[in-house]
Design a protein around this motif. Sequence first.
Motif, PDB file in Angstrom:
ATOM      1  N   ALA A  67       0.859  -1.185   0.000  1.00 41.24           N
ATOM      2  CA  ALA A  67       0.000   0.000   0.000  1.00 41.24           C
ATOM      3  C   ALA A  67       0.893   1.232   0.000  1.00 41.24           C
ATOM      4  CB  ALA A  67      -0.920   0.008   1.222  1.00 41.24           C
ATOM      5  N   GLY A  68       0.386   2.295  -0.635  1.00 39.88           N
ATOM      6  CA  GLY A  68       1.159   3.526  -0.743  1.00 39.88           C
ATOM      7  C   GLY A  68       0.504   4.695  -0.036  1.00 39.88           C
ATOM      8  N   GLN A  69       1.149   5.840  -0.130  1.00 37.91           N
ATOM      9  CA  GLN A  69       0.622   7.059   0.477  1.00 37.91           C
ATOM     10  C   GLN A  69      -0.751   7.418  -0.083  1.00 37.91           C
ATOM     11  OE1 GLN A  69       1.637   9.231   2.883  1.00 37.91           O
ATOM     12  NE2 GLN A  69       3.216   7.778   3.433  1.00 37.91           N
ATOM     13  N   SER A  70      -1.000   6.982  -1.306  1.00 40.79           N
ATOM     14  CA  SER A  70      -2.304   7.161  -1.952  1.00 40.79           C
ATOM     15  C   SER A  70      -2.428   6.055  -2.992  1.00 40.79           C
ATOM     16  CB  SER A  70      -2.396   8.525  -2.629  1.00 40.79           C
ATOM     17  OG  SER A  70      -1.476   8.588  -3.709  1.00 40.79           O
ATOM     18  N   ASP A  71      -3.630   5.846  -3.492  1.00 37.68           N
ATOM     19  CA  ASP A  71      -3.809   4.854  -4.555  1.00 37.68           C
ATOM     20  C   ASP A  71      -2.999   5.235  -5.783  1.00 37.68           C
ATOM     21  OD1 ASP A  71      -5.513   3.378  -2.944  1.00 37.68           O
ATOM     22  OD2 ASP A  71      -7.347   4.093  -3.918  1.00 37.68           O
ATOM     23  N   ALA A  72      -2.969   6.526  -6.101  1.00 35.21           N
ATOM     24  CA  ALA A  72      -2.218   6.979  -7.276  1.00 35.21           C
ATOM     25  C   ALA A  72      -0.724   6.721  -7.098  1.00 35.21           C
ATOM     26  CB  ALA A  72      -2.475   8.461  -7.534  1.00 35.21           C
ATOM     27  N   ALA A  73      -0.181   7.034  -5.938  1.00 36.22           N
ATOM     28  CA  ALA A  73       1.251   6.809  -5.689  1.00 36.22           C
ATOM     29  C   ALA A  73       1.577   5.320  -5.740  1.00 36.22           C
ATOM     30  CB  ALA A  73       1.654   7.399  -4.342  1.00 36.22           C
ATOM     31  N   HIS A  74       0.720   4.494  -5.187  1.00 36.49           N
ATOM     32  CA  HIS A  74       0.884   3.036  -5.214  1.00 36.49           C
ATOM     33  C   HIS A  74       0.910   2.546  -6.667  1.00 36.49           C
ATOM     34  CE1 HIS A  74       0.076  -1.214  -4.188  1.00 36.49           C
ATOM     35  NE2 HIS A  74      -0.920  -1.149  -5.056  1.00 36.49           N
ATOM     36  N   ASP A  75      -0.082   2.952  -7.451  1.00 32.70           N
ATOM     37  CA  ASP A  75      -0.167   2.524  -8.851  1.00 32.70           C
ATOM     38  C   ASP A  75       1.029   3.011  -9.667  1.00 32.70           C
ATOM     39  OD1 ASP A  75      -2.568   1.278  -8.251  1.00 32.70           O
ATOM     40  OD2 ASP A  75      -3.809   2.896  -9.092  1.00 32.70           O
ATOM     41  N   GLN A  76       1.457   4.239  -9.433  1.00 33.67           N
ATOM     42  CA  GLN A  76       2.620   4.769 -10.156  1.00 33.67           C
ATOM     43  C   GLN A  76       3.887   4.001  -9.823  1.00 33.67           C
ATOM     44  OE1 GLN A  76       2.392   8.859  -8.918  1.00 33.67           O
ATOM     45  NE2 GLN A  76       1.006   9.432 -10.579  1.00 33.67           N
ATOM     46  N   ALA A  77       4.085   3.673  -8.545  1.00 31.45           N
ATOM     47  CA  ALA A  77       5.271   2.902  -8.152  1.00 31.45           C
ATOM     48  C   ALA A  77       5.251   1.519  -8.793  1.00 31.45           C
ATOM     49  CB  ALA A  77       5.346   2.793  -6.629  1.00 31.45           C
ATOM     50  N   LEU A  78       4.098   0.863  -8.794  1.00 33.53           N
ATOM     51  CA  LEU A  78       4.003  -0.456  -9.426  1.00 33.53           C
ATOM     52  C   LEU A  78       4.271  -0.362 -10.922  1.00 33.53           C
ATOM     53  CD1 LEU A  78       0.953  -2.080  -7.587  1.00 33.53           C
ATOM     54  CD2 LEU A  78       3.402  -2.419  -7.137  1.00 33.53           C
ATOM     55  N   SER A  79       3.768   0.689 -11.562  1.00 34.72           N
ATOM     56  CA  SER A  79       4.018   0.876 -12.997  1.00 34.72           C
ATOM     57  C   SER A  79       5.506   1.049 -13.288  1.00 34.72           C
ATOM     58  CB  SER A  79       3.250   2.089 -13.528  1.00 34.72           C
ATOM     59  OG  SER A  79       1.871   1.833 -13.509  1.00 34.72           O
ATOM     60  N   LEU A  80       6.181   1.818 -12.461  1.00 36.17           N
ATOM     61  CA  LEU A  80       7.634   1.975 -12.626  1.00 36.17           C
ATOM     62  C   LEU A  80       8.349   0.633 -12.461  1.00 36.17           C
ATOM     63  CD1 LEU A  80       8.328   5.271 -10.671  1.00 36.17           C
ATOM     64  CD2 LEU A  80       8.611   4.911 -13.129  1.00 36.17           C
ATOM     65  N   LEU A  81       7.972  -0.113 -11.447  1.00 32.03           N
ATOM     66  CA  LEU A  81       8.621  -1.402 -11.193  1.00 32.03           C
ATOM     67  C   LEU A  81       8.378  -2.393 -12.329  1.00 32.03           C
ATOM     68  CD1 LEU A  81       7.893  -1.646  -7.379  1.00 32.03           C
ATOM     69  CD2 LEU A  81      10.148  -1.380  -8.462  1.00 32.03           C
ATOM     70  N   GLU A  82       7.180  -2.362 -12.916  1.00 38.77           N
ATOM     71  CA  GLU A  82       6.869  -3.264 -14.032  1.00 38.77           C
ATOM     72  C   GLU A  82       7.772  -3.032 -15.232  1.00 38.77           C
ATOM     73  OE1 GLU A  82       2.675  -2.423 -14.402  1.00 38.77           O
ATOM     74  OE2 GLU A  82       2.150  -4.276 -13.342  1.00 38.77           O
TER      75      GLU A  82
END
Length: 166
Positions: free
Chosen positions: A135-150
């Motif tokens: 989980a991240g600071q926000s849903d958007a931050a979580h999704d962005q981090a996962l996108s970068l990692l992918e």
Amino acid sequence: MQRAFRQTGEWHIPRYDEAARTIARLAASGLEPIITRFIPDPAENGSWSSYYDRWHSMRLDPDDPIWDIELPGIEATGSVDLPTFSKWGQELAERIPVGEEIILTGVATDCCILATALGAADAGRYVTVVGDACAGQSDAAHDQALSLLELLSPMINVVNSDTVPR
């Protein structure tokens, strides 16, 4: 998965409890967790002093209970404690040989998970990030981090908990 991120405050992670339930389910299925904790260094070397100027309420003693693990269903003993965002270091390197896999879960996706994944991949480990167990600071931050990692596949893969081999 520490009290600092579960309780209301500057570092609160809104979906903490959702991630904790998924982590507990993974642990109950047979995966043995390695618990890591962010513990501040009172010396605040270099840029850490400026960091804590921003987050002054988190300028707490390393023994403060706010740094305790809060992960229902999992007994937290023998944690890897570091005063850095990344928990990748000598201790994890000794436990996870080059070419082997580390499965990451926890908070915050956009900070400690991201930093640890990059450090482990740089050190030649395969990294699997379980997106719904983070989980991240926000849903958007979580999704962005996962996108970068992918973007770093096959060194780093992002999966859902129902596809994690047990």
